[in-house]
Scaffold this motif. Structure first.
Motif, short mmCIF file in Angstrom:
data_model
loop_
_atom_site.label_atom_id
_atom_site.label_comp_id
_atom_site.label_asym_id
_atom_site.label_seq_id
_atom_site.Cartn_x
_atom_site.Cartn_y
_atom_site.Cartn_z
N ILE A 1 1.07 -1.35 0.05
CA ILE A 1 0.05 0.04 0.02
C ILE A 1 0.97 1.22 0.08
N ASP A 2 0.75 1.97 -0.88
CA ASP A 2 1.52 3.30 -1.06
C ASP A 2 0.94 4.77 -0.89
N PHE A 3 -0.31 4.44 -0.19
CA PHE A 3 -0.93 5.78 0.11
C PHE A 3 -0.58 6.43 1.11
N PRO A 4 -0.67 7.92 1.05
CA PRO A 4 -0.32 8.72 2.26
C PRO A 4 -1.43 8.41 3.50
N ASP A 5 -0.91 8.66 4.97
CA ASP A 5 -1.87 8.67 5.86
C ASP A 5 -3.25 9.41 5.75
#
Length: 115
Positions: free
Chosen positions: A26-30
């Motif tokens: 998963i490479d999405f921001p917080d």
């Protein structure tokens, strides 16, 4: 507009982002999403540390007040404990659900607003 992704998944959810891929990456921001869902996937990850990492990442990408749902075949109590550790609210187990010859659990929780 019904896109190919929405048609393939059988949903009509304007603004929905649907990704199919390796949950360990998963490479999405917080605080990116209102909802995060894993469905019949975690049991395919052999290593406990990697499964735990995926559950923690699903919490990380949730916005405050966001909800997470984990539909799983086994190890649901492990996932529930991971939800509870950072203070997720309303970590609830829906009980046994039947899907295509499998008995599964649905675990849901809410990320606190004050994060």
């Amino acid at each position: 507009m019904v896109t190919k992704e929405r048609l393939n998944y059988g949903i009509d959810a304007p603004g929905a982002l649907i990704r199919d891929g390796d949950a360990r990456k998963i490479d999405f921001p917080d605080d990116s999403f209102d909802v995060a869902v894993t469905s019949l996937a975690l049991h395919n990850i052999r290593e406990k540390a990697e499964r735990d990492q995926v559950v923690r990442k699903s919490i990380r990408v949730l916005k405050p007040g966001g909800q997470v749902a984990n539909y799983a075949v086994k190890r649901i109590s492990e996932y529930r404990q991971i939800f509870i550790e950072p203070g997720m609210e309303h970590a609830q187990l829906a009980g046994w659900l039947y899907w295509r010859l499998l008995f599964c659990h649905l675990l849901t929780a809410t990320k606190p607003e004050n994060r």
